[in-house]
Write an enzyme that holds these catalytic residues in place. Structure first.
Site, short mmCIF file in Angstrom:
data_model
loop_
_atom_site.label_atom_id
_atom_site.label_comp_id
_atom_site.label_asym_id
_atom_site.label_seq_id
_atom_site.Cartn_x
_atom_site.Cartn_y
_atom_site.Cartn_z
N LYS A 3 -7.54 36.40 -13.62
CA LYS A 3 -8.67 35.64 -14.14
C LYS A 3 -9.96 36.15 -13.48
O LYS A 3 -10.02 36.31 -12.26
CB LYS A 3 -8.46 34.15 -13.83
CG LYS A 3 -9.39 33.21 -14.55
CD LYS A 3 -8.96 31.76 -14.34
CE LYS A 3 -9.83 30.80 -15.11
NZ LYS A 3 -9.39 29.40 -14.95
N ARG A 13 -5.23 12.30 -26.30
CA ARG A 13 -3.91 12.91 -26.39
C ARG A 13 -2.81 11.96 -25.90
O ARG A 13 -1.64 12.20 -26.14
CB ARG A 13 -3.87 14.20 -25.57
CG ARG A 13 -5.07 15.09 -25.77
CD ARG A 13 -4.92 16.43 -25.13
NE ARG A 13 -4.20 17.34 -26.02
CZ ARG A 13 -3.79 18.54 -25.68
NH1 ARG A 13 -3.98 18.97 -24.45
NH2 ARG A 13 -3.16 19.30 -26.54
N GLU A 41 -1.56 14.99 -20.28
CA GLU A 41 -2.18 13.66 -20.27
C GLU A 41 -1.19 12.54 -20.60
O GLU A 41 -1.29 11.44 -20.05
CB GLU A 41 -3.36 13.64 -21.25
CG GLU A 41 -4.55 14.47 -20.81
CD GLU A 41 -4.44 15.94 -21.17
OE1 GLU A 41 -5.32 16.73 -20.79
OE2 GLU A 41 -3.44 16.31 -21.85
#
Length: 640
Positions: A283, A398, A370
């Site tokens: 990353k 969600r 979640e």
């Protein structure tokens, strides 16, 4: 070829590795230059430059489909699909969106701003292709962080049961979502990184076995079992898991080696069933500062490319709501070991990283999950803990079934803290926190509140932690507070369902909720300049609504306006209108909020101006209605 000359990804076909490497350098240069100037997601896109180039060189994107999970790593995709000339408008009003958007480009095959959707969408496209007798390829690119989301695992489970459905899943493994990943799956992938790259056994081995004595052509069924057994020995542990789930597994491969990537993708495309290619990337690749701080440079406000430091603000800003929330929660948790903060991979965004550092035993990060976060909180509440589920408004959507089924039906004392509620700006429709008032208000056994400023937020944190009669939710906006004085301790909880009067007037009743209370006060001042005096109420609670205060004032004053930073349909204004109707109080009500439209990416101020949510716009709208009503009453009087 220069990147600016690329108007179609198929122009990558036939380019040499040297040419592709030159384009990779140009992508990183443009990426860094743009994000440094206007802000945006930095690390994710820098990490997938070679992956994108290699994948697109092996596909025909006039026909084949690529689905990018979440989309914050898709800046290289945008630069390769005809948006180089507009890329400087990234995340700005009427400019290039920060996420994939089907209406923006025919190459944005599926829009997303939430994680873990790409495999489901890709499998849906593959099944549609097969049903329609078509022959295009489908590739879903998903990060290892998104793989912690249950939806991704559900899709893998389904795809693995469809051995004749061609689907390529590219696992972009950079050991990160936004913060470092947590859980068993990331640990599994970490083991994989320590194993040398491997390739599957080929059919050439079968040919060699045919020449062994006593075997010849008659060994096929037995050999298939032998080959699968040998494959299990050859495939590292994590690969064996995907193989057991029905995928052909290839990897891990170096995500920055173009030759290896191209060869691997070509191999994967030739396979008749579901394939998972495990790609290891870094990353922030190519920008050392981002590589060394992968959390801090996941996304950035405008910054200096040389130093990596954020551009200085024109003047000091008050602390953000998230920081005030985190500071208050840590102070309370220090004196109450039953308090546990829960995040779904958003520790830095929500401020819970402060709790993690100070009280790590009272902090839980569940990863991008979640639904699990909410039911985990329910389980904790069952056993006497005080769970504080801190989740962005847009992401709590969600876990809607879990809020109802696991928390509210059982009347469990879970404290939901909805960060980024309201208009959030440059991230666009997928991240606007506009629906929580409406989607929570209809659920029994749930108190819902919103602070007018950061000082009231402190009191609401205490209120939420102390409330034990059921669930309670607090919404608060993104960004800085108003700079009001804060207390270090000694906060008093608010009485549940009680509003407060901030200003008195006889001409109109302004009911502000949360972030719109100060706007209501500003509106009242403008109205006063035009001879209209308003009573302003800080509602504090949308459920239970303070009808004891609101209804008599509404009846006495005779005109009401509600102000909220959320959708009008089913929101705070609807709650007030329903209460008036139930009490048979018939007065004009003007609901100010977000109409039935998607709010596109722009700065919050630009979005509010477009929606008519600034104080001058609201005052003008109310004055017009008051004047119109006065004219109608004068006409009626003349007729009488």
């Amino acid at each position: 070829m220069h990147l600016s000359e690329l108007t179609h990804p198929n122009q990558l076909h036939g380019l040499s590795i040297h040419q592709l490497k030159q384009i990779a350098l140009q992508i990183r240069e443009k990426h860094l230059e743009t994000v440094a100037a206007s802000g945006g997601h930095l690390g994710p896109g820098l990490g997938v430059v070679e992956l994108t180039l290699a994948l697109y060189q092996t596909l025909d994107l006039d026909h084949d489909k690529v689905i990018w999970d979440v989309g914050h790593q898709a800046y290289p995709h945008k630069l390769l699909t005809g948006r180089y000339g507009q890329f400087h408008t990234l995340r700005q009003k009427d400019g290039v969106a920060g996420y994939l958007k089907r209406s923006e480009s025919p190459f944005d095959h599926f829009g997303a701003g939430h994680a873990s959707t790409s495999i489901s969408a890709g499998l849906g496209m593959a099944l549609a292709r097969d049903r329609q007798g078509k022959n295009y390829k489908v590739a879903s690119v998903i990060g290892d962080g998104a793989l912690t989301g249950g939806m991704a695992l559900e899709a893998i489970n389904h795809a693995g049961h469809l051995p004749n459905t061609r689907l390529l899943v590219v696992l972009n493994d950079n050991e990160m979502s936004i913060s470092p990943n947590v859980g068993a799956i990331p640990r599994y992938l970490n083991k994989m990184r320590l194993s040398p790259p491997m390739q599957f056994l080929t059919d050439n081995i079968e040919e060699q076995f045919k020449h062994l004595p006593f075997l010849g052509e008659s060994f096929s069924p037995e050999f298939d079992r032998i080959k699968e057994g040998m494959k299990r020995l050859a495939v590292p542990k994590v690969g064996a898991v995907f193989e057991e789930l029905g995928f052909t597994y290839i990897g891990p491969i170096d995500g920055h080696n173009l030759e290896e990537l191209i060869a691997t993708f070509k191999q994967a495309h030739s396979h008749p069933g579901p394939v998972l290619v495990h790609v290891s990337t870094t990353k922030g690749k190519g920008y050392a500062i981002a590589e060394n701080d992968q959390v801090g440079y996941h996304a950035q406000s405008p910054f200096n490319l040389t130093t990596g430091k954020a551009a200085p603000a024109s003047k000091p800003k008050p602390p953000s709501y998230s920081k005030v929330f985190a500071h208050t929660l840590v102070k309370l948790a220090e004196n109450d070991p039953s308090i546990v903060g829960i995040t779904a991979a958003m520790a830095t965004g929500t401020g819970l990283d402060k709790l993690q550092k100070k009280l790590p035993d009272q902090y839980v990060d569940v990863g991008i999950a979640e639904q699990h976060a909410v039911t985990l909180a329910a389980g904790m509440a069952c056993e006497g803990l005080r769970p504080v589920a801190t989740i962005y408004s847009t992401f709590l959507q969600r876990a809607y079934d879990q809020i109802i089924h696991d928390v509210c039906i059982q009347k469990l004392p879970v404290f939901f803290c909805l960060d980024r509620a309201g208009i959030v700006g440059a991230d666009g429709p997928t991240h606007q926190g506009l629906y929580d008032i409406a989607y929570l208000r209809c659920i029994p056994n749930l108190v819902i509140m919103a602070p007018k400023d950061e000082a009231e937020l402190q009191r609401m944190v205490v209120t939420g932690v102390n409330y034990t009669e059921g669930a309670i939710a607090m919404r608060y906006p993104r960004g800085s507070g108003y700079g009001v004085p804060l207390m270090e301790e000694g906060w008093e909880p608010l009485p549940i369902g009680k509003a407060e009067i901030l200003r008195s007037g006889d001409d109109i009743l302004l009911l502000g909720y949360g972030s719109m209370v100060y706007t209501a006060m500003q509106t009242a001042e403008i109205l006063s300049e035009h001879g209209v005096e308003a009573t302003v109420i800080n509602a504090r609670f949308v459920k239970p609504l303070d009808t004891e205060l609101i209804l008599p004032l509404a009846q006495q004053i005779g005109r009401v306006a509600t102000l909220e930073e959320g959708c009008i349909m089913g929101g705070f204004g609807s709650a007030v209108s329903e209460a008036l109707m139930d009490a048979e109080i018939t007065v004009p009500v003007t609901r100010i909020g977000v109409p039935d439209v998607l709010v596109d990416h722009a700065s919050p101020d630009q979005a509010k101006a477009k929606l008519g949510l600034t104080a001058p716009q609201i005052a003008e709208q109310l004055l017009q209605k008051i004047q119109k009503r006065s004219s109608e009453q004068a006409s009626e009087a003349v007729e009488v």
